[in-house]
Design a protein around this motif. Sequence first.
Motif, PDB file in Angstrom:
ATOM      1  N   HIS A  88      22.004   6.130 -52.428  1.00 14.25           N
ATOM      2  CA  HIS A  88      20.785   6.465 -52.579  1.00 14.25           C
ATOM      3  C   HIS A  88      20.275   6.036 -54.021  1.00 14.25           C
ATOM      4  CE1 HIS A  88      17.777   9.722 -54.182  1.00 14.25           C
ATOM      5  NE2 HIS A  88      17.488   9.443 -53.062  1.00 14.25           N
ATOM      6  N   LEU A 371      20.575   8.745 -44.602  1.00 14.50           N
ATOM      7  CA  LEU A 371      19.985   7.624 -45.064  1.00 14.50           C
ATOM      8  C   LEU A 371      20.060   6.553 -43.660  1.00 14.50           C
ATOM      9  CD1 LEU A 371      21.949   6.825 -48.264  1.00 14.50           C
ATOM     10  CD2 LEU A 371      19.793   7.634 -47.720  1.00 14.50           C
ATOM     11  N   SER A 375      15.940   4.585 -47.324  1.00 17.35           N
ATOM     12  CA  SER A 375      15.307   5.447 -48.298  1.00 17.35           C
ATOM     13  C   SER A 375      14.402   4.575 -49.179  1.00 17.35           C
ATOM     14  CB  SER A 375      16.316   6.197 -48.972  1.00 17.35           C
ATOM     15  OG  SER A 375      15.841   7.092 -49.945  1.00 17.35           O
ATOM     16  N   LEU A 379      12.233   2.600 -46.594  1.00 20.15           N
ATOM     17  CA  LEU A 379      12.191   3.596 -45.495  1.00 20.15           C
ATOM     18  C   LEU A 379      11.617   2.833 -44.289  1.00 20.15           C
ATOM     19  CD1 LEU A 379      13.023   6.539 -44.660  1.00 20.15           C
ATOM     20  CD2 LEU A 379      10.683   6.989 -45.122  1.00 20.15           C
TER      21      LEU A 379
END
Length: 431
Positions: A88, A371, A375, A379
Amino acid sequence: MTTQAPQCPFHGNSETRSVDAESVRGSSDQARTTASHDAADYPVADWVDVAELASDPYPTYARLRAESPIAWVPQLNKFLVTNYAGCHTVEQDQEIFSANVSGSTMTRAVGARPMLRKDDPEHSADRAPVNPVLRPKSIKEVWGPVFERNAETYLEKFAEIGPREADLNRDYAAPVASQNLIDLLGLKDVSVDQVRRWSHDFIAGMGNVLDDQSIWDRCDSSTEEADRLLEELIPYYRQNPDASMVSAFANSGLPTSNVTANIKLTISGGINEPQHMVTNMVWALSNHHEQRAQVLADPALWASVFDEAVRWQSPIGMYPRETTRETVLEGVRIPAGAGIGVVVASANHDAAHFGGSAADFDIHRPKRPHLAFGSGVHLCAGHWAAKTSIGQVAVPLAYKRFPGLRVDERRNESWDGWVFRGLTSLPVTWN
């Protein structure tokens, strides 16, 4: 379950082998020199077996998350990031973790650098024209009926093949995904098989790290075919705009090289993930009888089936990034110019984020972000199209037509790949 050698990336057979090869090559000359640095500076996972990754990557992912979720893997010339927090973080910082990786064969394969290998603002400029096409309202109102028509067409063909011979991937998932992409793009006078061949050949070119001329010949031949078609379609759609992606690109004002590269990128990747989600959902429900019964009794659960299946067996397993400067990620120092593998399939099994049952398929799991579609700014632009075409149309309609649809345990199934992973063969039957 029977497994075979790696085969597919965004799709079937030869594709995974090609994309997995790109991961082995590494991102850049700088990244290749990383292994010569003092190993004490960062964890080194020299035990990773690429063949085992292709067969079943999840045991390797579990060990990496437990021992060194950010680790240099010499066999891949990359740092693999395997926990949710690390993946992330990478996705949220394109200034340090760039999508513009060095030495990519992707540019050679599609003729120019596509949006997938760009950071903002270039990435946003290339992506902006198709955002309206792929928004939920457009997908529901414009494309939903098209997806339903395509599903019904191939369910008829599927029924003709019959419950003793049908292969869900070959006979339904692959042609439905290909036809949906043809329509969504706005391609004309092309067949399902032709577009699938283009997709396979582009992917093979993207992974042609050994510079095999026969692969380039295949890729170049398909590129020439696609370019000839686009030479006609781009001016056509400038005069006759509609709701398709090619029309949006044609009227965007972008250079033609950007337009054609991004269309070929979409052809490369726009079949595999939807195709594999059809088989993943049916395979998951066939192996979880109680949840299957609950879904068939309550169609409102189909959205949860799609979301959990795409988390549990992510069709996109890993994608590359490259550090623009030395940085520290989750306490690990990473040099400038290092290749990064963002292993989202592993992140989606991280118990620190999803709880102790992260490795299980559970459509009643408390909602947490995953995910599977990436992201941040990258995305996946087509995630609403995938959720609708597969999660709300293709799979529910298959069970409506064949309530007894299930894996045929008398015949062998096969999974392939880890960079892109899916069922390349799923024999099914029904009552």
